[in-house]
Design an enzyme around this catalytic site. Structure first.
Site, PDB file in Angstrom:
ATOM      1  N   LEU A  11       1.020  -1.050  -0.092  1.00 15.25           N
ATOM      2  CA  LEU A  11      -0.005  -0.071  -0.068  1.00 15.25           C
ATOM      3  C   LEU A  11       0.929   1.168   0.022  1.00 15.25           C
ATOM      4  O   LEU A  11       0.988   2.158   0.710  1.00 15.25           O
ATOM      5  CB  LEU A  11      -0.905  -0.085   1.136  1.00 15.25           C
ATOM      6  CG  LEU A  11      -2.207   1.006   1.157  1.00 15.25           C
ATOM      7  CD1 LEU A  11      -2.940   1.009   0.031  1.00 15.25           C
ATOM      8  CD2 LEU A  11      -2.881   0.770   2.617  1.00 15.25           C
ATOM      9  N   VAL A  14       1.715   2.972  -5.581  1.00 15.75           N
ATOM     10  CA  VAL A  14       0.902   2.581  -6.408  1.00 15.75           C
ATOM     11  C   VAL A  14      -0.448   2.063  -5.883  1.00 15.75           C
ATOM     12  O   VAL A  14      -1.616   2.009  -6.155  1.00 15.75           O
ATOM     13  CB  VAL A  14       1.453   1.660  -7.346  1.00 15.75           C
ATOM     14  CG1 VAL A  14       0.882   0.861  -8.163  1.00 15.75           C
ATOM     15  CG2 VAL A  14       2.835   2.259  -8.044  1.00 15.75           C
ATOM     16  N   GLY A  15      -0.084   1.278  -4.744  1.00  9.95           N
ATOM     17  CA  GLY A  15      -1.033   0.646  -3.939  1.00  9.95           C
ATOM     18  C   GLY A  15      -2.315   1.466  -3.599  1.00  9.95           C
ATOM     19  O   GLY A  15      -3.444   1.499  -3.583  1.00  9.95           O
ATOM     20  N   VAL A  33     -17.667  -4.992 -15.586  1.00  6.43           N
ATOM     21  CA  VAL A  33     -17.222  -6.361 -15.181  1.00  6.43           C
ATOM     22  C   VAL A  33     -18.505  -7.215 -14.612  1.00  6.43           C
ATOM     23  O   VAL A  33     -18.480  -8.475 -14.617  1.00  6.43           O
ATOM     24  CB  VAL A  33     -16.179  -6.555 -14.408  1.00  6.43           C
ATOM     25  CG1 VAL A  33     -14.726  -5.756 -14.825  1.00  6.43           C
ATOM     26  CG2 VAL A  33     -16.704  -5.973 -12.931  1.00  6.43           C
ATOM     27  N   GLU A 129       0.810  -5.114 -17.169  1.00  7.13           N
ATOM     28  CA  GLU A 129       0.779  -3.919 -17.951  1.00  7.13           C
ATOM     29  C   GLU A 129       1.601  -2.675 -17.280  1.00  7.13           C
ATOM     30  O   GLU A 129       2.415  -2.109 -18.016  1.00  7.13           O
ATOM     31  CB  GLU A 129      -0.720  -3.491 -18.138  1.00  7.13           C
ATOM     32  CG  GLU A 129      -0.776  -2.283 -19.374  1.00  7.13           C
ATOM     33  CD  GLU A 129      -0.200  -2.385 -20.521  1.00  7.13           C
ATOM     34  OE1 GLU A 129       0.965  -2.102 -20.699  1.00  7.13           O
ATOM     35  OE2 GLU A 129      -0.814  -2.987 -21.204  1.00  7.13           O
ATOM     36  N   GLY A 134       4.507   2.725 -17.107  1.00  6.07           N
ATOM     37  CA  GLY A 134       3.431   2.952 -16.341  1.00  6.07           C
ATOM     38  C   GLY A 134       2.063   3.232 -17.019  1.00  6.07           C
ATOM     39  O   GLY A 134       1.514   2.169 -16.992  1.00  6.07           O
ATOM     40  N   GLU A 190      15.774   8.486  -6.817  1.00  5.37           N
ATOM     41  CA  GLU A 190      16.238   7.891  -5.592  1.00  5.37           C
ATOM     42  C   GLU A 190      17.585   8.373  -5.024  1.00  5.37           C
ATOM     43  O   GLU A 190      18.331   8.814  -5.527  1.00  5.37           O
ATOM     44  CB  GLU A 190      16.158   6.365  -5.642  1.00  5.37           C
ATOM     45  CG  GLU A 190      15.137   5.907  -6.469  1.00  5.37           C
ATOM     46  CD  GLU A 190      14.117   5.006  -5.836  1.00  5.37           C
ATOM     47  OE1 GLU A 190      14.321   4.818  -4.583  1.00  5.37           O
ATOM     48  OE2 GLU A 190      13.056   4.712  -6.257  1.00  5.37           O
ATOM     49  N   LYS A 205      12.921  -3.370 -18.262  1.00  6.29           N
ATOM     50  CA  LYS A 205      11.857  -2.866 -19.189  1.00  6.29           C
ATOM     51  C   LYS A 205      11.986  -3.629 -20.633  1.00  6.29           C
ATOM     52  O   LYS A 205      11.261  -4.099 -21.062  1.00  6.29           O
ATOM     53  CB  LYS A 205      11.354  -1.726 -18.920  1.00  6.29           C
ATOM     54  CG  LYS A 205      10.915  -1.235 -17.506  1.00  6.29           C
ATOM     55  CD  LYS A 205      10.778   0.177 -17.112  1.00  6.29           C
ATOM     56  CE  LYS A 205      10.374   0.575 -16.115  1.00  6.29           C
ATOM     57  NZ  LYS A 205      10.677   1.893 -15.778  1.00  6.29           N
TER      58      LYS A 205
END
EC number: 1.1.1.3
Lengths: 428, 428
Positions: A11, A14-15, A33, A129, A134, A190, A205
């Site tokens: 979390l 991205v989470g 869905v 994906e 991203g 970073e 990648k």
């Protein structure tokens, strides 16, 4: 309709975005869905941490195995990062029949084939994906959009940090060190920037894109890598003067069935679509035999762009779940891998030499190129204002890597050459 | 494995490309779908015509119904164009349980909802990737890649002919008429170029993109359209001077649940990714709430790029066929359509006025903008070298269409204004 239950591993940035989208777009998503999507359990490092979103405390656990082993959970979304332990979680989740959505390029580049094989065995989906570029849906584009074509070349700006640094260096004429420091302050780089600036992130990648584009199993060790830490502001100034932009490009190309994959700072001719991609943006240029030139542009990282791709994968998994076809559309690389030899790898080169400023030097140098069959597109000799030496700037025509290596080796022993200042690949 | 049999309607430019790809890439394609793909029957206008590819004469028929009614055929690929009769063929093919791949934007823009409803009823696939932006897989991107996001804006250069004309006018400073004539000679423009240059072709594509992007049923009549035939080389010179490129943009945007869709020549700020898309290339810029800015670039037309999309659709249909899930993933627009009113539609405007060259004129004009609440970003007044009149160039801030219409109406009656020379939408 029975809700679909999702377990989240991680979390962080991205989470958090995934939770925001799943909760914020619930109506849109369930219309697509056919049932509600519930984030049932979330594995975090520290369940007491203050967060920018409100999450039901009862959903949090500090033990990822609790998510993996929860029989209620249909899909595991992995956005925690990490390699070895994360792989264990994912393999176990697959063993338990859970589908996987992951944003983890390191994992997929290193262990993708093992994970995908397990997924196939268990008839589960593994979608990833978000692992490359991203928010740009480049993986589906390669798998589905260009399923009919023969892809000959992929060039990617797939690392936002290095593109930010090179763009700034180009726009403001400042040094690598100065921009890196600024990027670190802004959170674009970073504290330990090695993985980005030395090209390793981009290489991972490119291994993924090469595998999908060429339908052969490209591994990380197949990617030749050079980062941007040695790129000087002078190099960028030369590039601009000759009509190029300096970019850290991942390049995967194939001829017949032989492929080569590399990452290196590259001089890209202005006017090429990828030359004008600046800042933290990513872009992937794809050249297909039939479709010709295409390019896909967007945010390569960040909470919401990356989460967009993760949740789009989640939607795809759930649609498959409703149709009972999970794991049946997996792309298994079916072509035997043949890597190009150094004789087969060919591209244009930019070479900057510092030489003695006296008669006959240029003749000696061009003689070496001739000897190894490298023909030249342009040669400029000019005095260096500061030293009693001259600069020679050479752009070659396409030359094999083997020949160029020999030329450069020869230059090392040539007394008129004081220094091989820079060598770059040239594209566009 | 039982081969999949395909019927082709049309063997013109795109149809020829489809045959080339299906035959040339047979091994790659059958590895993906798990069985050979055979083009079983082809409906043509004239079966005696000399063609650039070799086709078994026995496969040709001059009667499309022979293809539609052949019980052996699983998938019908429609690349013949046309509207009313073509619609009949397709509806009948669906009635017979055949799946459809079409490149026909006119048909999909006008009768898409009827065709898709029939497909759903019959559990058949109807795929139409090639109908918008040729080789760019933008339809799958909107349906799948951004399924998780809320798309707020789509801007498209979706007509290659007009982009070629405007690019040439911009690069060479030549007139619309001169470039059109050249484009016709080169085959980039039709003998009757109306559908392209008046924006109708782009409008059809924008109706399709708007429907998919906003998941509401956008019809052709909902698209406001203005073409490029009135764009002068002076307008383009003004655009460039102010830092814009003139592009025929399709723009679909939404605010809350209200949408507006339009096609018009637009001044796009240089530096915006879509401003540098030149020549016959197409590009679709998509802005999503979560993903932010993205852009997809490639060939918008042509034999092989368009055929790439057609055959990628064919692969998708056949994969669904193998899984028994055709027609089950169809996207049915589920949101009620709410169009923006003229008060809700807002954008920046460029206005060029020819006015009397005397004191107080500018005050009168700016007074009109103030009266209708339109605020201005920039105003430049300059003498016109040829006439005893002045030019006033105005760029507004975002202003509602309703207010701008009132301003322009007022200008018609203002004696100091000799002519409202040009008005353009401004973006970026």
């Amino acid at each position: 309709m029975k809700p679909v239950k999702v377990g989240l591993l991680g979390l962080g940035t991205v989470g958090t975005g995934v939770v925001r989208i799943v909760e914020g777009h619930q109506e849109d998503l369930s219309s697509q869905v056919g049932s509600p999507i519930i984030i049932e359990k979330i594995a975090v490092k520290n369940s007491d941490k203050t967060r920018s979103i409100t999450v039901d405390k009862h959903k949090l656990t500090e033990d990822p195995w609790e998510v993996i082993r929860d029989p209620e959970i249909d899909v595991v979304v992995e956005v925690m990062g990490g390699i070895d332990l994360t792989k264990e979680y994912i393999l176990e989740a697959l063993d338990r029949g859970k589908h996987i959505v992951t944003a983890n390029k390191d994992l997929m580049a290193l262990h993708g084939s093992e994970i995908l094989a397990k997924a196939q065995e268990k008839q589960c989906d593994v979608f990833y994906e978000a692992s490359v570029a991203g928010g740009i849906p480049i993986i589906r584009t390669l798998i589905e959009g260009f399923s009919s074509d023969r892809i000959l070349k992929i060039m990617g700006i797939v690392n936002g940090t290095t593109n930010y640094i090179l763009s700034k260096m180009s726009q403001e004429g400042v040094s690598y060190e100065a921009v890196l420091e600024e990027a670190q302050k802004l959170g674009y780089a970073e504290a330990d920037p090695t993985s980005d600036v030395e090209g390793l992130d981009a290489a991972r990648k490119m291994a993924i894109l090469g595998t999908l584009g060429f339908r052969t199993n490209v591994e990380l060790k197949d990617v030749s890598v050079r980062g941007i830490s040695q790129v000087s502001k002078e190099d960028i100034a030369y590039a601009k003067r000759l009509g190029y932009e300096m970019k850290l490009l991942g390049i995967a190309d194939r001829e017949d069935d032989h492929v080569s994959i590399s990452v290196q700072p590259t001089m890209v001719r202005k006017g090429h679509p990828i030359a004008s991609v600046n800042g933290v943006f990513n872009a992937v240029y794809v050249y297909g035999e039939a479709v010709g030139e295409t390019m896909f542009y967007g945010a390569g990282a960040g909470e919401m762009p990356t989460a967009t791709s993760v949740v789009a994968d989640l939607v795809a998994v759930i649609k498959n779940l409703k149709l009972g076809v999970n794991g049946l559309k997996a792309i298994v690389p079916y072509k035997p891998k043949k890597l190009k030899s150094d004789e087969q790898i060919a591209f244009k080169n930019f070479i900057l030499l510092h030489v003695d400023d006296k008669a006959g030097v240029l003749a000696k140098i061009t003689q070496v190129f001739a000897e190894f069959g490298v023909s030249l597109e342009s040669v400029v000799q000019q005095p260096n204002e500061l030293n009693p030496e001259a600069e020679i700037i050479i752009v070659t025509h396409n030359a094999s890597k083997a020949s160029m290596d020999k030329v450069l080796q020869h230059f090392e022993g040539l007394d008129v050459i004081r220094k091989i200042k820079s060598v770059y690949r040239v594209e566009g």
